[in-house]
Design an enzyme around this catalytic site. Structure first.
Site, PDB file in Angstrom:
ATOM      1  CG  HIS A 183      -0.169   0.272   2.525  1.00 11.44           C
ATOM      2  ND1 HIS A 183       0.475  -0.722   3.183  1.00 11.44           N
ATOM      3  CD2 HIS A 183       0.256   1.402   3.265  1.00 11.44           C
ATOM      4  CE1 HIS A 183       1.093  -0.422   4.247  1.00 11.44           C
ATOM      5  NE2 HIS A 183       1.106   0.747   4.329  1.00 11.44           N
TER       6      HIS A 183
HETATM    7  C1  UD1 Z   1      -0.664   5.840   6.099  1.00 10.41           C
HETATM    8  C2  UD1 Z   1       0.738   6.049   6.564  1.00 10.41           C
HETATM    9  C3  UD1 Z   1       1.447   4.735   6.138  1.00 10.41           C
HETATM   10  C4  UD1 Z   1       1.236   3.697   6.844  1.00 10.41           C
HETATM   11  C5  UD1 Z   1      -0.313   3.475   6.512  1.00 10.41           C
HETATM   12  C6  UD1 Z   1      -0.959   2.366   7.516  1.00 10.41           C
HETATM   13  C7  UD1 Z   1       1.398   8.473   6.065  1.00 10.41           C
HETATM   14  C8  UD1 Z   1       2.021   9.429   5.381  1.00 10.41           C
HETATM   15  N1  UD1 Z   1       1.120   7.247   5.642  1.00 10.41           N
HETATM   16  O1  UD1 Z   1      -0.845   5.396   4.904  1.00 10.41           O
HETATM   17  O2  UD1 Z   1       2.936   5.070   6.509  1.00 10.41           O
HETATM   18  O3  UD1 Z   1       1.788   2.504   6.423  1.00 10.41           O
HETATM   19  O4  UD1 Z   1      -1.231   4.719   6.879  1.00 10.41           O
HETATM   20  O5  UD1 Z   1      -1.832   1.834   6.859  1.00 10.41           O
HETATM   21  O6  UD1 Z   1       0.824   8.923   7.251  1.00 10.41           O
HETATM   22  N2  UD1 Z   1      -8.414   5.411   2.689  1.00 10.41           N
HETATM   23  C9  UD1 Z   1      -9.675   5.086   2.943  1.00 10.41           C
HETATM   24  N3  UD1 Z   1     -10.237   4.376   3.905  1.00 10.41           N
HETATM   25  C10 UD1 Z   1      -9.427   4.709   5.147  1.00 10.41           C
HETATM   26  C11 UD1 Z   1      -8.121   5.177   5.151  1.00 10.41           C
HETATM   27  C12 UD1 Z   1      -7.517   5.506   3.853  1.00 10.41           C
HETATM   28  O7  UD1 Z   1     -10.391   4.539   1.623  1.00 10.41           O
HETATM   29  O8  UD1 Z   1      -9.881   4.320   6.276  1.00 10.41           O
HETATM   30  C13 UD1 Z   1      -7.788   5.694   1.468  1.00 10.41           C
HETATM   31  C14 UD1 Z   1      -8.136   7.292   1.012  1.00 10.41           C
HETATM   32  O9  UD1 Z   1      -8.168   7.120  -0.414  1.00 10.41           O
HETATM   33  C15 UD1 Z   1      -6.860   7.855   1.264  1.00 10.41           C
HETATM   34  C16 UD1 Z   1      -5.929   6.734   0.988  1.00 10.41           C
HETATM   35  O10 UD1 Z   1      -6.499   5.535   1.547  1.00 10.41           O
HETATM   36  O11 UD1 Z   1      -6.648   8.950   0.512  1.00 10.41           O
HETATM   37  C17 UD1 Z   1      -4.565   6.875   1.714  1.00 10.41           C
HETATM   38  O12 UD1 Z   1      -4.818   7.252   3.177  1.00 10.41           O
HETATM   39  P1  UD1 Z   1      -3.928   7.994   4.130  1.00 10.41           P
HETATM   40  O13 UD1 Z   1      -4.141   7.817   5.656  1.00 10.41           O
HETATM   41  O14 UD1 Z   1      -3.298   9.250   3.616  1.00 10.41           O
HETATM   42  O15 UD1 Z   1      -2.460   6.978   3.905  1.00 10.41           O
HETATM   43  P2  UD1 Z   1      -2.010   5.332   3.998  1.00 10.41           P
HETATM   44  O16 UD1 Z   1      -1.754   5.203   2.626  1.00 10.41           O
HETATM   45  O17 UD1 Z   1      -3.050   4.698   4.715  1.00 10.41           O
HETATM   46  N1  UDP Z   2      -2.980  -5.751   9.263  1.00 13.22           N
HETATM   47  C1  UDP Z   2      -4.273  -6.157   9.373  1.00 13.22           C
HETATM   48  N2  UDP Z   2      -4.943  -6.531   8.472  1.00 13.22           N
HETATM   49  C2  UDP Z   2      -4.606  -6.380   7.195  1.00 13.22           C
HETATM   50  C3  UDP Z   2      -3.613  -5.862   6.943  1.00 13.22           C
HETATM   51  C4  UDP Z   2      -2.387  -5.312   7.991  1.00 13.22           C
HETATM   52  O1  UDP Z   2      -4.689  -6.347  10.538  1.00 13.22           O
HETATM   53  O2  UDP Z   2      -5.480  -6.458   6.347  1.00 13.22           O
HETATM   54  C5  UDP Z   2      -2.110  -5.181  10.516  1.00 13.22           C
HETATM   55  C6  UDP Z   2      -0.637  -6.059  10.580  1.00 13.22           C
HETATM   56  O3  UDP Z   2      -0.838  -7.166  11.224  1.00 13.22           O
HETATM   57  C7  UDP Z   2       0.069  -5.021  10.989  1.00 13.22           C
HETATM   58  C8  UDP Z   2      -0.330  -3.833  10.799  1.00 13.22           C
HETATM   59  O4  UDP Z   2      -1.610  -4.204  10.394  1.00 13.22           O
HETATM   60  O5  UDP Z   2       0.188  -5.323  12.557  1.00 13.22           O
HETATM   61  C9  UDP Z   2       0.579  -3.283   9.633  1.00 13.22           C
HETATM   62  O6  UDP Z   2      -0.231  -2.056   9.182  1.00 13.22           O
HETATM   63  P1  UDP Z   2      -0.014  -1.313   7.733  1.00 13.22           P
HETATM   64  O7  UDP Z   2       0.637  -2.622   6.861  1.00 13.22           O
HETATM   65  O8  UDP Z   2      -1.254  -0.789   7.368  1.00 13.22           O
HETATM   66  O9  UDP Z   2       1.013  -0.176   8.073  1.00 13.22           O
HETATM   67  P2  UDP Z   2       2.606  -0.183   8.503  1.00 13.22           P
HETATM   68  O10 UDP Z   2       3.161  -1.372   9.409  1.00 13.22           O
HETATM   69  O11 UDP Z   2       3.389  -0.299   7.069  1.00 13.22           O
HETATM   70  O12 UDP Z   2       2.749   1.355   8.874  1.00 13.22           O
END
Ligand code: UD1
Ligand code: UDP
Length: 377
Positions: A204
């Site tokens: 992602h």
């Molecule tokens: C964020 C973090 C990333 C982390 C990830 C965990 C930053 C810069 N990045 O990335 O480091 O690994 O969270 O998962 O903070 N969206 C939805 N529903 C939600 C949340 C997000 O549809 O509940 C979609 C939206 O289109 C949004 C996009 O995902 O614009 C990105 O979400 P955002 O929170 O900006 O960043 P992540 O990619 O989730």
């Molecule tokens: N995770 C989860 N469901 C999913 C994918 C990930 O519960 O479908 C959990 C995973 O076990 C880990 C955390 O989410 O503990 C990782 O989150 P993510 O990959 O979104 O963020 P990152 O670690 O890259 O910041």
């Protein structure tokens, strides 16, 4: 003592729950502030339910947006809460925009910041997360690097005081939940998967999903797998696949099951039983080595180099040939498979949450939980 815990995304909920629990065991109920950076049921509430994290004090509903929009909105809303509540410390975890917003809002109110998972560096300043990590560490008063290597990164930047190596709270989370997952989750049956006969993939990261070229490379990798594959897909990836016209192609890949993001118990069960895990996630790289499953990381760098050095993780980038070479080797070469699976866990003993709460409480009692004028006095 009144600690505030600021979080907003899936991994922060998972990794901060052990810290919150440790405070509760000491009779302290931390103030819980959810920025709402993640807001879908399966990105947020499912974790609050499964981890039994009740009583969120503030839901700030920041939502999605550009980097500045999201960070700025979160800062404004967090500041209001902190001004009213006046906690003794603000605890943040990791490297998201929520973390940076919490740290900046707090330190400027002279409320000290404690950074859990401090000192991680990918040495890639083009990642939003790397900027968040660096700035948060420098705004923090108390730093909890998970490993000695993370501590050394802080030292190199001149941060040497109030630094405590604790292990990573992800170990606490895995230990606290994996037996429950084993017992409760029916995900293997639901998806008709056999243990140790499938690949689990998550991806992602902005660098992998925001350009069509890179996302296409990811799709080509998915098309090449010789084993059934399950991909619980982050909404960001799903959105980008649709926007770049690649979603139909993904739907046609034989043997690939794409699901919505899964709850923690189902996901842990899938991780434990996977033959190989492939990911660009930080937390998933950590969980792989904790759960003794070989990990191939779909990135060119990692802020978790301990996993690579220990032998449990290989950086394959978005290179199809390299990825496939490792997948085939792991399937065919038993010795290599055993070697990767048995790599030692570098993230500690699962007591990080307890250590963090105890250190902060001690500092508070000794009157040391303050923003000092200088780190060097
Ligand atoms: C964020 C973090 C990333 C982390 C990830 C965990 C930053 C810069 N990045 O990335 O480091 O690994 O969270 O998962 O903070 N969206 C939805 N529903 C939600 C949340 C997000 O549809 O509940 C979609 C939206 O289109 C949004 C996009 O995902 O614009 C990105 O979400 P955002 O929170 O900006 O960043 P992540 O990619 O989730
Ligand atoms: N995770 C989860 N469901 C999913 C994918 C990930 O519960 O479908 C959990 C995973 O076990 C880990 C955390 O989410 O503990 C990782 O989150 P993510 O990959 O979104 O963020 P990152 O670690 O890259 O910041």
């Amino acid at each position: 003592m009144k600690p505030a815990v600021v979080f907003g995304t899936r991994p922060e909920i998972i990794k901060l729950t052990p810290v919150i629990r440790a405070f509760e065991k000491k009779g302290i109920k931390p103030l819980l502030i959810h920025t709402g950076q993640h807001y879908d049921y399966e990105m947020s509430k499912v974790f609050l339910e499964e981890l039994e994290l009740q009583g969120i004090d503030y839901h700030l509903e920041v939502g999605s947006g550009s980097q500045a929009e999201q960070t700025g909105k979160a800062m404004i809303k967090i500041e209001k809460v902190l001004v009213g509540e006046k906690p003794n410390v603000t605890i943040v975890e990791g490297d998201t925009n929520t973390v940076l917003a919490g740290a900046l809002a707090s330190v400027k109110l002279k409320i000290p910041v404690a950074h859990v998972e401090a000192g991680l560096r990918s040495f890639d300043r083009t990642m939003p997360e790397e900027i968040n990590r660096i700035l948060t560490d420098h705004a923090s008063e108390v730093l909890f690097p998970p490993t000695e290597e993370a501590k050394r990164n802080l030292e190199r930047e001149g941060i040497t005081e109030n630094v405590y190596v604790t292990g990573n709270t992800i170990v606490d989370a895995v230990l606290q939940n994996s037996e429950i997952a084993e017992r409760k989750s029916r995900i293997l049956e639901k998806l008709s998967l056999r243990p140790k006969d499938y690949i689990l993939i998550t991806a992602h990261r902005a660098e992998n999903t925001d350009s069509r070229e890179n996302l296409k490379k990811l799709v080509e990798i998915l098309e090449s797998f010789p084993l059934p594959t399950v991909y619980p897909m982050h909404p960001r990836t799903r959105n980008r696949l649709e926007a770049f016209g690649l979603w139909e192609r993904v739907k046609q890949i034989e043997g690939l099951i794409v699901t919505k993001p899964l709850g923690y118990l189902d996901f842990l069960k899938l991780e434990k039983n996977a033959k190989i895990i492939m990911t660009d996630s930080g937390g998933v790289q950590e969980e792989s080595i904790i759960l003794n499953v070989p990990c191939l990381t779909l990135r060119y760098n990692t802020e978790r180099p301990e996993t690579v050095k220990a032998g449990g993780n290989v950086l394959v980038g978005l290179e199809k040939d390299r990825t496939l070479e490792y997948v085939n080797r792991l399937i065919e070469d038993r010795g290599f498979y055993e070697q990767m699976s048995n790599a030692p866990n570098p993230f500690g003993d699962g007591k990080a949450g307890e250590r963090i709460a105890s250190i902060l409480l001690k500092m508070y009692k000794e009157g040391k939980l303050k923003v000092r004028r200088s780190r060097f006095i």
